[in-house]
Motif scaffolding. Structure first.
Motif, PDB file in Angstrom:
ATOM      1  N   ALA A 117       0.839  -1.201   0.000  1.00 13.24           N
ATOM      2  CA  ALA A 117       0.000   0.000   0.000  1.00 13.24           C
ATOM      3  C   ALA A 117       0.874   1.251   0.000  1.00 13.24           C
ATOM      4  CB  ALA A 117      -0.928  -0.006   1.207  1.00 13.24           C
ATOM      5  N   GLU A 118       1.932   1.241   0.818  1.00 16.93           N
ATOM      6  CA  GLU A 118       2.819   2.405   0.874  1.00 16.93           C
ATOM      7  C   GLU A 118       3.539   2.611  -0.453  1.00 16.93           C
ATOM      8  OE1 GLU A 118       6.646   4.301   3.112  1.00 16.93           O
ATOM      9  OE2 GLU A 118       6.547   2.206   2.521  1.00 16.93           O
ATOM     10  N   LYS A 119       3.938   1.520  -1.093  1.00 20.74           N
ATOM     11  CA  LYS A 119       4.621   1.614  -2.385  1.00 20.74           C
ATOM     12  C   LYS A 119       3.704   2.235  -3.430  1.00 20.74           C
ATOM     13  CE  LYS A 119       7.679  -1.147  -5.329  1.00 20.74           C
ATOM     14  NZ  LYS A 119       8.319  -2.480  -5.491  1.00 20.74           N
ATOM     15  N   ILE A 120       2.439   1.844  -3.420  1.00 23.86           N
ATOM     16  CA  ILE A 120       1.455   2.395  -4.356  1.00 23.86           C
ATOM     17  C   ILE A 120       1.237   3.887  -4.074  1.00 23.86           C
ATOM     18  CG2 ILE A 120      -0.975   2.332  -5.065  1.00 23.86           C
ATOM     19  CD1 ILE A 120      -0.865  -0.718  -4.438  1.00 23.86           C
ATOM     20  N   ILE A 121       1.130   4.245  -2.796  1.00 24.40           N
ATOM     21  CA  ILE A 121       0.928   5.645  -2.425  1.00 24.40           C
ATOM     22  C   ILE A 121       2.120   6.498  -2.851  1.00 24.40           C
ATOM     23  CG2 ILE A 121       0.731   7.239  -0.471  1.00 24.40           C
ATOM     24  CD1 ILE A 121      -0.956   5.048   0.919  1.00 24.40           C
ATOM     25  N   ASN A 122       3.317   5.987  -2.653  1.00 26.44           N
ATOM     26  CA  ASN A 122       4.509   6.736  -3.075  1.00 26.44           C
ATOM     27  C   ASN A 122       4.518   6.952  -4.581  1.00 26.44           C
ATOM     28  OD1 ASN A 122       5.472   6.956  -0.475  1.00 26.44           O
ATOM     29  ND2 ASN A 122       6.790   5.162  -0.610  1.00 26.44           N
ATOM     30  N   TYR A 139      -3.568   6.294   3.700  1.00 25.03           N
ATOM     31  CA  TYR A 139      -2.840   5.136   4.220  1.00 25.03           C
ATOM     32  C   TYR A 139      -3.798   4.130   4.852  1.00 25.03           C
ATOM     33  CZ  TYR A 139       1.636   7.437   3.458  1.00 25.03           C
ATOM     34  OH  TYR A 139       2.721   8.027   2.874  1.00 25.03           O
ATOM     35  N   VAL A 140      -4.815   4.641   5.530  1.00 25.55           N
ATOM     36  CA  VAL A 140      -5.824   3.771   6.138  1.00 25.55           C
ATOM     37  C   VAL A 140      -6.706   3.154   5.063  1.00 25.55           C
ATOM     38  CG1 VAL A 140      -7.813   3.663   7.680  1.00 25.55           C
ATOM     39  CG2 VAL A 140      -5.838   5.080   8.283  1.00 25.55           C
ATOM     40  N   ASN A 141      -7.268   4.007   4.206  1.00 22.13           N
ATOM     41  CA  ASN A 141      -8.256   3.532   3.233  1.00 22.13           C
ATOM     42  C   ASN A 141      -7.675   2.555   2.218  1.00 22.13           C
ATOM     43  OD1 ASN A 141     -10.162   5.101   4.504  1.00 22.13           O
ATOM     44  ND2 ASN A 141     -10.006   6.801   3.055  1.00 22.13           N
ATOM     45  N   HIS A 160      -8.401  -1.370   1.902  1.00 18.68           N
ATOM     46  CA  HIS A 160      -8.963  -1.845   0.631  1.00 18.68           C
ATOM     47  C   HIS A 160      -8.176  -3.037   0.108  1.00 18.68           C
ATOM     48  CE1 HIS A 160     -10.962  -1.671  -3.277  1.00 18.68           C
ATOM     49  NE2 HIS A 160      -9.758  -1.877  -3.803  1.00 18.68           N
ATOM     50  N   ILE A 161      -6.859  -2.919   0.094  1.00 20.09           N
ATOM     51  CA  ILE A 161      -6.017  -4.014  -0.406  1.00 20.09           C
ATOM     52  C   ILE A 161      -6.238  -5.279   0.422  1.00 20.09           C
ATOM     53  CG2 ILE A 161      -3.618  -4.808  -0.594  1.00 20.09           C
ATOM     54  CD1 ILE A 161      -2.898  -1.938  -1.434  1.00 20.09           C
ATOM     55  N   HIS A 162      -6.280  -5.127   1.741  1.00 20.20           N
ATOM     56  CA  HIS A 162      -6.517  -6.285   2.614  1.00 20.20           C
ATOM     57  C   HIS A 162      -7.886  -6.912   2.324  1.00 20.20           C
ATOM     58  CE1 HIS A 162      -6.231  -8.879   6.073  1.00 20.20           C
ATOM     59  NE2 HIS A 162      -7.313  -8.353   6.613  1.00 20.20           N
ATOM     60  N   GLU A 186     -10.459  -3.328 -10.440  1.00 14.34           N
ATOM     61  CA  GLU A 186      -9.829  -2.868  -9.208  1.00 14.34           C
ATOM     62  C   GLU A 186      -9.033  -1.580  -9.429  1.00 14.34           C
ATOM     63  OE1 GLU A 186     -10.143  -3.632  -6.122  1.00 14.34           O
ATOM     64  OE2 GLU A 186     -11.509  -5.302  -6.494  1.00 14.34           O
ATOM     65  N   ALA A 187      -8.567  -1.353 -10.647  1.00 14.23           N
ATOM     66  CA  ALA A 187      -7.831  -0.116 -10.933  1.00 14.23           C
ATOM     67  C   ALA A 187      -8.708   1.097 -10.663  1.00 14.23           C
ATOM     68  CB  ALA A 187      -7.341  -0.110 -12.379  1.00 14.23           C
ATOM     69  N   ALA A 188      -9.992   0.997 -11.011  1.00 13.14           N
ATOM     70  CA  ALA A 188     -10.919   2.106 -10.785  1.00 13.14           C
ATOM     71  C   ALA A 188     -11.237   2.262  -9.303  1.00 13.14           C
ATOM     72  CB  ALA A 188     -12.199   1.888 -11.585  1.00 13.14           C
TER      73      ALA A 188
END
Length: 277
Positions: free
Chosen positions: A74-79, A94-96, A100-102, A152-154
């Motif tokens: 998730a952090e890698k995607i956010i970065n 970071y929460v959302n 979502h991924i989990h 899932e991309a959307a």
């Protein structure tokens, strides 16, 4: 650094020199450890500092049950999203996104695959955020060995849209629906399609998205342009009539009377996108 709370074998809460709580992650960093004991710094792989207390509390509780590799993904995607979008993002992302991924992984384990009815609209109206969503699928495929549906991309894109608008509730879908409806109103009025690659279309859609956002958050323009609107409605009669169709839609669905300023801007943008018809 001293442990303030053990979340699981891989995660603890400590504090930095400024007294801010810090989430420390590393495989086995908390194994056999208790509150008050020191952290082996060489075992720490990642640190998180979230400045908003409520967001940090939510993220902390999330980390208790979410595997470390999912949090790191998730952090890698956010970065990547920060670089791609070049915008400030609300920490709640970071929460959302982690949640979502989990949730997606848990759903896929149960064979539950959700379709996104607004995928094409989100891809059209939020192309940069949708590109982040597509990259997210690549990252999850590589890091988690998980092959997800393109829908899932959307879903992921909407989390970035909401983080940009500084809203913690899910506005992206509503914004996309309102944008699509207004676009349809104008297309039906002129019995035409638009060149979605044109700069005028981009400007029109951008304005409508921000208009939808203001509509949903209650942040409206003051009624200050009635005289200029009187001039424009004579000069651009068709465009003004199309704007009135939008006004009727907003009144019917949201029970809100558009100001002269809102109608003025809509008329102007409709003029730009229809001037060559």
């Amino acid at each position: 650094m001293i442990i303030k709370r053990v979340l699981n074998n891989n995660t603890v809460i400590s504090s930095n020199s400024k007294g801010l709580d810090v989430l420390l992650m590393g495989r086995g960093v908390a194994f056999g450890k208790k509150k008050g004991q020191p952290v082996a710094i060489e075992q720490v792989e990642k640190t998180f500092i979230l400045h908003d207390r409520d967001t940090q509390n939510k993220f902390t509780e999330l980390m208790i049950n979410v595997p470390m590799e999912q949090i790191m993904v998730a952090e890698k995607i956010i970065n990547f999203g920060k670089i791609k979008l070049g915008k400030g993002l609300n920490e709640i992302l970071y929460v959302n996104l982690t949640d979502h991924i989990h949730s997606v992984i848990e759903r896929y384990k149960e064979g539950i695959i959700l379709k996104n009815p607004l995928r094409w609209d989100i891809a059209r109206f939020y192309p940069d955020e949708y590109a982040v969503g597509e990259k997210a699928l690549e990252i999850m495929r590589s890091e988690l060995k998980l092959e997800l549906e393109i829908d899932e991309a959307a879903f992921i894109a909407t989390h970035f849209v909401n983080a940009e608008t500084d809203q913690t509730n899910d506005l992206a879908y509503e914004i996309a629906e309102i944008t699509k409806k207004i676009e349809t109103i104008v297309k039906d009025f002129y019995h035409t399609e638009f060149d979605e690659a044109s700069l005028d279309y981009y400007r029109f859609i951008t304005h409508v998205k921000f208009f939808a956002q203001r509509l949903l958050t209650g942040d409206h323009y003051d009624d200050e342009d009635s005289e200029l609107l009187e001039t424009l409605k004579k000069k651009y009669q068709n465009e003004y009539q199309a704007a009135l169709k939008i006004k009727e839609f907003v009144m019917e669905i949201f029970d809100y009377e558009l100001s002269s300023t809102e109608i003025l801007y809509l008329t102007t943008h409709i003029r730009r996108i229809t001037k060559n018809l």
